[in-house]
Design an enzyme around this catalytic site. Structure first.
Site, PDB file in Angstrom:
ATOM      1  CB  CYS A  50      -0.961   0.001   1.192  1.00 22.05           C
ATOM      2  SG  CYS A  50      -0.158  -0.055   2.801  1.00 22.05           S
ATOM      3  CB  SER A 107       7.700   1.249   7.121  1.00 26.74           C
ATOM      4  OG  SER A 107       8.214   0.055   6.580  1.00 26.74           O
ATOM      5  CD  GLU A 112       5.697  -2.341   8.000  1.00 26.96           C
ATOM      6  OE1 GLU A 112       5.174  -3.379   8.450  1.00 26.96           O
ATOM      7  OE2 GLU A 112       6.024  -2.199   6.822  1.00 26.96           O
ATOM      8  CB  ALA A 188      -9.636 -12.403   5.315  1.00 29.92           C
ATOM      9  CD  GLU A 190       1.250 -10.927   6.037  1.00 32.85           C
ATOM     10  OE1 GLU A 190       1.867  -9.919   6.429  1.00 32.85           O
ATOM     11  OE2 GLU A 190       1.790 -11.834   5.400  1.00 32.85           O
TER      12      GLU A 190
END
Length: 422
Positions: A50, A107, A112, A188, A190
């Site tokens: 993303c 990140s 993360e 659904a 991670e």
């Protein structure tokens, strides 16, 4: 050939650009095949999340332009537009960048851990397609080792902070009592699994998990005591949700303005908190225009995330030192490997000259030549043959003023040490 890391991320491109360059999971095999066919690439792996799309390659100096052209063609984007937000790192800089990415230092949420698993998946897929050879293989393995050391030797992974955690943290600021709130989770994967765990720890007891396949939704719902539905059933349950958090790999929006308007009417305009973590977006941006909806995108979470990042800044400095050493060690390994071919050829040449001189010596012995004379001839011939070509090249280098070659030979054979000893 050289190593290249090419990409865009949340620092260089806004969400509307990142979602155009993102690869859906089902596109990756096709994309790798197209990239292979584009030429100038010996090895390639693609990471698409993303917050970033990155291509790791083994290519030549002209490969950057070729790869940029391919990326634009594949996504129907002008290369000039991509060039405004793209970054490219070569060799040691590429290794350092990749290690920073794997360690969570590049990140949106500092430190993360999800990105490491995504990198491993990208490498595995490239291997499956026969596109991760020796160079990328060594780079990925060194990257994974450095990321593991960062997690082990620093506090970068302590106190969970992620996009999922930030979303739930924001919900806690808006709702005084999460225990009485009901959540609808769309997807659904991670990220949604992390959201579900954080919501559960924050006290949310009523959760609905919606997914394209009911089986995965059911497995996640069971783990948090919720219920599962398919995506088509979302309009039926949307009015129940106080919190909606979505993260799918869909190329089209899952929730539109009309469906949310209908749900608000059923809720008698009771406010709804929505977070769209997906890229491309799952929730139409126009939903945020509705009066009783508080819609946040990935980019909107930055303020929450920045607050959490401060606790990891000291650990990040320690991690940077580990990564700098790791990238340096990786390049040292590559340079050592580059020397292997030369060393192999040198040894082969020496063995050939040895065998030729030995064969001549054996003939002389069979013809009755005294052994001491044969040994002396053998030593002289072998010395002359071994030094003939280097002598010519060194004389040429001396005549041309190439002192660096003369100094290199002195270093190789420790000639200055021999002179000092005398």
């Amino acid at each position: 050939m050289a190593l290249l890391a090419l990409g865009i991320n949340h620092k260089t491109a806004p969400l509307e650009v990142r979602e155009k360059v993102a690869f859906a999971p089902e596109q990756l095999v096709d994309a790798l095949e197209h990239a292979r066919a584009s030429g100038r690439l010996r090895e390639i792996a693609i990471l698409s999340t993303c917050n970033r799309t990155e291509l790791y390659c083994s290519t030549d100096a002209a490969g950057l332009e070729s790869l940029l052209q391919w990326l634009g063609d594949y996504h129907h984007l002008a290369p000039a537009m991509l060039a405004q937000c793209i970054y490219a790192h070569w060799d040691q800089d590429a290794a350092r960048h990749m290690m920073r990415v794997a360690s969570g230092l590049d990140s949106l949420v500092l430190g993360e851990p999800q990105i490491l698993g995504q990198l491993k998946s990208a490498y595995a897929l490239s291997q499956d397609q026969g596109l991760a050879g020796a160079e990328l293989g060594r780079l990925f393995q060194q990257t994974f080792a450095v990321a593991k050391q960062v997690r082990t030797d620093t506090a970068i992974g302590q106190n969970p902070v992620s996009v999922a955690y930030a979303a739930v943290s924001l919900a806690q600021h808006i709702f005084s009592d999460l225990g009485s709130s009901r959540a609808l989770l769309i997807g659904a994967g991670e990220t949604i699994e992390l959201v579900a765990r954080h919501l559960s720890r924050a006290g949310v007891r009523s959760m609905i998990v919606a997914n394209r396949t009911l089986g995965r939704a059911q497995a996640l719902a069971d783990s948090v005591g919720g219920r599962a539905i398919v995506l088509a059933d979302i309009p039926r349950v949307l009015a129940e949700a106080d919190i909606v958090i979505s993260s799918t790999a869909s190329q089209l929006p899952i929730l539109g303005k009309g469906a949310v308007e209908d749900a608000l009417k059923k809720r008698k305009h009771k406010p709804v908190f929505m977070v769209d973590i997906a890229v491309p977006r799952d929730i139409e941006p126009q939903v945020g225009e509705l009066d009783d909806v508080y819609l946040y995108s990935v980019d909107d979470l930055k303020d929450v995330i920045e607050e959490n990042q401060r606790s990891r800044e000291t650990a990040a400095l320690e991690a940077e030192e580990i990564i700098a050493r790791g990238a340096l060690a990786f390049m040292r390994q590559l340079r050592e490997l580059d020397a292997v071919d030369t060393l192999t050829a040198l040894r082969s040449r020496g063995e050939t000259l040895r065998d030729e001189a030995l064969e001549q010596a054996m003939k002389l012995l069979r013809n009755g030549k005294p052994a001491d004379q044969v040994l002396e001839l053998l030593a002289n011939r072998l010395t002359n043959k071994m030094l003939h070509s280097p002598t010519i090249q060194l004389r040429k280098a001396g005549a041309e003023g190439r002192e660096e070659m003369l100094q290199l030979v002195q270093e190789l054979y420790q000639l200055s040490d021999s002179a000092d000893a005398k």
